[in-house]
Design a protein around this motif. Structure first.
Motif, PDB file in Angstrom:
ATOM      1  N   UNK A 196       0.938  -1.261  -0.017  1.00 29.12           N
ATOM      2  CA  UNK A 196       0.044   0.136   0.006  1.00 29.12           C
ATOM      3  C   UNK A 196       0.889   1.395   0.103  1.00 29.12           C
ATOM      4  N   UNK A 197       1.904   1.117   0.788  1.00 32.17           N
ATOM      5  CA  UNK A 197       2.911   2.408   0.595  1.00 32.17           C
ATOM      6  C   UNK A 197       3.902   2.535  -0.431  1.00 32.17           C
ATOM      7  N   UNK A 198       3.924   1.376  -1.027  1.00 33.42           N
ATOM      8  CA  UNK A 198       4.863   1.252  -2.170  1.00 33.42           C
ATOM      9  C   UNK A 198       6.391   1.007  -1.974  1.00 33.42           C
ATOM     10  N   UNK A 199       6.562   0.588  -0.688  1.00 32.44           N
ATOM     11  CA  UNK A 199       8.107   0.115  -0.650  1.00 32.44           C
ATOM     12  C   UNK A 199       8.343  -0.999  -0.902  1.00 32.44           C
ATOM     13  N   UNK A 200       7.454  -2.100  -1.773  1.00 31.75           N
ATOM     14  CA  UNK A 200       7.761  -3.235  -2.346  1.00 31.75           C
ATOM     15  C   UNK A 200       7.228  -3.127  -3.628  1.00 31.75           C
ATOM     16  N   UNK A 201       7.536  -3.849  -4.557  1.00 33.22           N
ATOM     17  CA  UNK A 201       7.312  -3.770  -5.960  1.00 33.22           C
ATOM     18  C   UNK A 201       6.039  -4.946  -6.122  1.00 33.22           C
ATOM     19  N   UNK A 202       5.827  -5.884  -5.383  1.00 26.00           N
ATOM     20  CA  UNK A 202       5.022  -6.862  -5.538  1.00 26.00           C
ATOM     21  C   UNK A 202       4.800  -7.745  -4.473  1.00 26.00           C
ATOM     22  N   UNK A 203       3.655  -8.695  -4.293  1.00 22.96           N
ATOM     23  CA  UNK A 203       3.410  -9.153  -2.990  1.00 22.96           C
ATOM     24  C   UNK A 203       2.568 -10.512  -3.503  1.00 22.96           C
ATOM     25  N   UNK A 204       3.275 -11.576  -3.099  1.00 23.12           N
ATOM     26  CA  UNK A 204       2.349 -13.127  -3.709  1.00 23.12           C
ATOM     27  C   UNK A 204       1.862 -13.694  -2.131  1.00 23.12           C
ATOM     28  N   UNK A 205       0.462 -14.113  -2.182  1.00 27.30           N
ATOM     29  CA  UNK A 205       0.075 -14.645  -0.873  1.00 27.30           C
ATOM     30  C   UNK A 205      -1.213 -15.373  -1.324  1.00 27.30           C
ATOM     31  N   UNK A 206      -1.493 -16.103  -0.071  1.00 28.24           N
ATOM     32  CA  UNK A 206      -2.529 -16.988  -0.671  1.00 28.24           C
ATOM     33  C   UNK A 206      -3.797 -16.404  -0.035  1.00 28.24           C
ATOM     34  N   UNK A 207      -4.952 -17.054  -0.158  1.00 23.05           N
ATOM     35  CA  UNK A 207      -6.535 -16.278   0.352  1.00 23.05           C
ATOM     36  C   UNK A 207      -6.748 -16.847   1.704  1.00 23.05           C
ATOM     37  N   UNK A 208      -7.377 -15.820   2.296  1.00 20.15           N
ATOM     38  CA  UNK A 208      -8.227 -14.774   2.100  1.00 20.15           C
ATOM     39  C   UNK A 208      -7.535 -13.418   1.900  1.00 20.15           C
ATOM     40  N   UNK A 209      -6.236 -13.439   2.232  1.00 20.86           N
ATOM     41  CA  UNK A 209      -5.359 -12.085   2.522  1.00 20.86           C
ATOM     42  C   UNK A 209      -5.493 -11.497   0.943  1.00 20.86           C
ATOM     43  N   UNK A 210      -5.052 -12.317  -0.077  1.00 19.17           N
ATOM     44  CA  UNK A 210      -4.946 -11.578  -1.314  1.00 19.17           C
ATOM     45  C   UNK A 210      -6.060 -11.127  -1.914  1.00 19.17           C
ATOM     46  N   UNK A 211      -7.352 -11.714  -1.694  1.00 19.46           N
ATOM     47  CA  UNK A 211      -8.429 -11.244  -2.211  1.00 19.46           C
ATOM     48  C   UNK A 211      -9.098  -9.952  -1.442  1.00 19.46           C
ATOM     49  N   UNK A 212      -8.905  -9.858  -0.114  1.00 11.21           N
ATOM     50  CA  UNK A 212      -9.183  -8.826   0.704  1.00 11.21           C
ATOM     51  C   UNK A 212      -8.412  -7.619   0.470  1.00 11.21           C
ATOM     52  N   UNK A 213      -7.077  -7.735   0.250  1.00 17.39           N
ATOM     53  CA  UNK A 213      -6.185  -6.790  -0.046  1.00 17.39           C
ATOM     54  C   UNK A 213      -6.595  -6.243  -1.349  1.00 17.39           C
TER      55      UNK A 213
END
Length: 360
Positions: free
Chosen positions: A198-215
């Motif tokens: 959200x702050x732009x301090x990383x270029x990408x993020x890979x994660x499982x659900x439900x975290x990915x869909x809610x983000x």
């Protein structure tokens, strides 16, 4: 504020808290009760409590549905008293708890299982199922130049080390001829990775659900998903060797009950989401509730394919071995782990026969 704060809502509910609780519990308890089938008459175990580890806060998922039942009914179905230990961030810490002797039974991804075998954790895999192929999401900032795996070279990518996300990242990089060392891989928890993205301090993020869909739902047009990202992991239910010695029938009953309950969950997305909302998983009528309904309906949660839970198969063993070999070659594991040998050992095979009987 993080999307993983289950008490946070973006929208207010049209129902009062009491109304939501009553409706959710009525729908969910009926759903869970149906899953008990003939289990309620099963013989009691020796009375030793079964200590169940839960990843997350335990307010969503198959155990949340089962915990909506009266305690006596759940205990009768499993044939044992149960104590729940929620709050684990992933499967790896659960394996550490089993090794420490504080946990008896849990869900575990193949990545955690491999680490547990290497660390000689005194556990036995009971049954397995393939995780949904689309269970992971790879999020990047909307304005990012990243469009495919080839564009990840040199980029700062968040994952939770040694997990399903790590293996999906490895396999995704391979589609472009890249390896993990070709990116700046940063191990972050889901909460920290969300904030960093959200702050732009990383270029990408890979994660499982439900975290990915809610983000994705919360950040909206600030982020987008990379295409053709897959899950390659298997999931297992495991028990400590001690639990299998002292409370075997409760362990076998729990596996059967999970499979039955997950089938009911998949058939009732709306009722399930109302139940989880009533239990405090998220606010009734919120963005989170809508996301969970979609994830249940589309079978994208880690639990979703547990309705296919089955005794250990050759495919589960060989594909988990491939993952272990990949981790070893990349230095994630210090040495080769003989996963196939462990899963085909006599002690695991003896348990598989009993599980096959329990699930039949």
């Amino acid at each position: 504020m993080s999307p993983y704060d289950s008490t946070t809502a973006l929208t207010s509910s049209p129902l009062s808290r009491r109304q939501a609780l009553q409706r959710g519990l009525q729908a969910g308890s009926a759903l869970a009760a149906l899953s008990l089938g003939g289990n309620a008459a099963l013989a009691q175990s020796n009375g030793t409590p079964l200590r169940v580890a839960i990843i997350g806060d335990g307010r969503t998922g198959v155990w949340a549905t089962l915990r909506s039942l009266p305690e006596s009914q759940l205990h009768s179905a499993i044939g044992s008293a149960i104590t729940f230990q929620p709050g684990f961030t992933a499967s790896l810490p659960v394996m550490e708890a089993i090794k420490a002797g504080s946990v008896d039974f849990s869900f575990a991804t193949a990545t955690a299982l491999v680490n547990a075998i290497a660390a000689k954790v005194p556990m036995i895999p009971l049954a397995a199922y393939a995780l949904p192929a689309d269970e992971v999401d790879f999020l990047v900032r909307a304005e990012s130049s990243i469009r495919s795996a080839a564009d990840l070279k040199g980029k700062r990518i968040a994952h939770q080390n040694g997990t399903t996300g790590t293996y999906s990242l490895i396999k995704y990089l391979e589609t472009a001829g890249l390896r993990l060392k070709d990116v700046q891989a940063v191990s972050l928890s889901g909460v920290d990775a969300y904030t960093a993205l959200a702050q732009g301090s990383i270029d990408g993020w890979i994660h499982w659900q439900h975290a990915g869909a809610i983000a994705k739902a919360r950040l909206g047009d600030k982020v987008r998903l990379l295409p053709n990202v897959r899950t390659y992991d298997w999931a297992f239910y495991v028990a400590s060797e001690k639990a299998l010695q002292s409370n075997p029938q409760a362990v076998f009953n729990a596996v059967k009950l999970i499979k039955q309950t997950q089938a009911r969950i998949n058939a009732s997305p709306e009722a399930t989401a109302k139940l989880w909302a009533a239990q405090g998983g998220f606010r009734p009528g919120s963005l989170e509730e809508n996301v969970f309904v979609e994830l249940i309906r589309d079978k994208r949660l880690s639990d979703s394919t547990a309705d296919l839970l089955a005794p250990l198969s050759r495919q589960a063993a060989t594909e988990t071995q491939e993952m272990a070999d990949s981790f070893q070659q990349l230095g994630v594991l210090p040495q080769r782990t003989d996963v196939v040998g462990f899963l085909q050992s006599s002690k695991v095979g003896d348990v598989a026969q009993k599980i096959r009987s329990a699930l039949s």
